[in-house]
Design a protein around this motif. Structure first.
Motif, mmCIF file in Angstrom:
data_model
loop_
_atom_site.group_PDB
_atom_site.id
_atom_site.type_symbol
_atom_site.label_atom_id
_atom_site.label_comp_id
_atom_site.label_asym_id
_atom_site.label_seq_id
_atom_site.Cartn_x
_atom_site.Cartn_y
_atom_site.Cartn_z
ATOM 1 N N SER A 254 11.932 9.233 -1.107
ATOM 2 C CA SER A 254 12.154 9.470 0.325
ATOM 3 C C SER A 254 10.873 9.654 1.122
ATOM 4 O O SER A 254 10.906 10.117 2.257
ATOM 5 C CB SER A 254 13.060 10.692 0.544
ATOM 6 N N ARG A 255 9.747 9.313 0.552
ATOM 7 C CA ARG A 255 8.481 9.367 1.296
ATOM 8 C C ARG A 255 7.967 7.953 1.465
ATOM 9 O O ARG A 255 8.051 7.137 0.541
ATOM 10 C CB ARG A 255 7.456 10.200 0.543
ATOM 11 N N THR A 256 7.423 7.687 2.626
ATOM 12 C CA THR A 256 6.945 6.355 2.944
ATOM 13 C C THR A 256 5.426 6.300 2.799
ATOM 14 O O THR A 256 4.715 7.193 3.260
ATOM 15 C CB THR A 256 7.352 5.960 4.373
ATOM 16 N N TYR A 257 4.963 5.233 2.175
ATOM 17 C CA TYR A 257 3.525 5.013 1.963
ATOM 18 C C TYR A 257 3.184 3.623 2.485
ATOM 19 O O TYR A 257 3.899 2.661 2.243
ATOM 20 C CB TYR A 257 3.177 5.089 0.469
ATOM 21 N N ARG A 258 2.079 3.538 3.196
ATOM 22 C CA ARG A 258 1.589 2.243 3.680
ATOM 23 C C ARG A 258 0.422 1.850 2.776
ATOM 24 O O ARG A 258 -0.547 2.585 2.661
ATOM 25 C CB ARG A 258 1.132 2.342 5.126
ATOM 26 N N LEU A 259 0.563 0.704 2.118
ATOM 27 C CA LEU A 259 -0.454 0.248 1.169
ATOM 28 C C LEU A 259 -1.070 -1.053 1.659
ATOM 29 O O LEU A 259 -0.373 -1.912 2.202
ATOM 30 C CB LEU A 259 0.176 0.021 -0.209
ATOM 31 N N GLU A 260 -2.351 -1.200 1.428
ATOM 32 C CA GLU A 260 -3.039 -2.444 1.769
ATOM 33 C C GLU A 260 -3.264 -3.243 0.493
ATOM 34 O O GLU A 260 -3.412 -2.677 -0.587
ATOM 35 C CB GLU A 260 -4.379 -2.139 2.441
ATOM 36 N N CYS A 261 -3.271 -4.544 0.676
ATOM 37 C CA CYS A 261 -3.517 -5.434 -0.455
ATOM 38 C C CYS A 261 -4.161 -6.705 0.075
ATOM 39 O O CYS A 261 -4.285 -6.897 1.286
ATOM 40 C CB CYS A 261 -2.215 -5.749 -1.188
#
Length: 124
Positions: free
Chosen positions: A10-17
Motif C-alpha cells: 500500500s505504499r507507492t514508490y517512483r522508480l527511474e530506469c
C-alpha cells in the motif's frame, strides 16, 4: 530516463530506469509485490521494511537455488562433452583398427588372387 510507479504494501514508490526498461522493471516489482503480499498474509503488518526485506530474502533464495541448478547443469554439460570426446576418440581408434583389418584382408585377397591367376588349374 524512464519512470515506473510501484506499489508495495500500500505504499507507492517512483522508480527511474533506462528508457525502454519500464515494462521489465514493472514485472520485477510485481514479482516482489506477490512475495510482499504473501509475507503480509503470513506474518501480518510487521512494517514495510521488514516485509520487503523478507520478500527480498525469499527471492534471493530462489536466485541462489537457480544459480546452483545452473552450475550443476554446467558441470553435467562439461562431463557430457568429455564423454563425447572420449567416445569420438574411441570411435576413431576403432575406425583405424577396422581400416587396418580391411587393408590386411585386401592384401590377403590380392595374394590369393595372384596365386589363383598364376596357377589356374590349382596345381593338378
Amino acid at each position: 530516463m524512464g519512470q515506473v510507479v510501484v506499489t508495495l504494501n500500500s505504499r507507492t514508490y517512483r522508480l527511474e530506469c533506462n528508457e525502454g526498461e519500464e515494462g521489465h522493471l514493472a514485472e520485477l516489482a510485481e514479482y516482489i509485490g506477490t512475495h510482499v503480499e504473501e509475507m503480509r498474509r503470513n506474518f501480518g503488518q510487521v512494517g514495510d521494511d521488514r516485509l520487503i526485506l523478507m520478500a527480498a530474502l525469499v527471492v534471493t533464495d530462489e536466485l541462489w537455488a537457480l544459480r546452483a541448478d545452473v552450475e550443476n547443469l554446467r558441470a553435467q554439460l562439461a562431463e557430457a562433452r568429455r564423454d563425447k570426446s572420449e567416445s569420438d576418440e574411441n570411435a576413431r581408434s576403432i575406425e583405424s583398427q577396422l581400416f587396418a583389418k580391411i587393408g590386411e584382408a585386401a592384401v590377403r585377397l590380392e595374394g590369393l588372387n595372384s596365386r589363383l591367376t598364376e596357377n589356374p588349374g590349382g596345381g593338378h
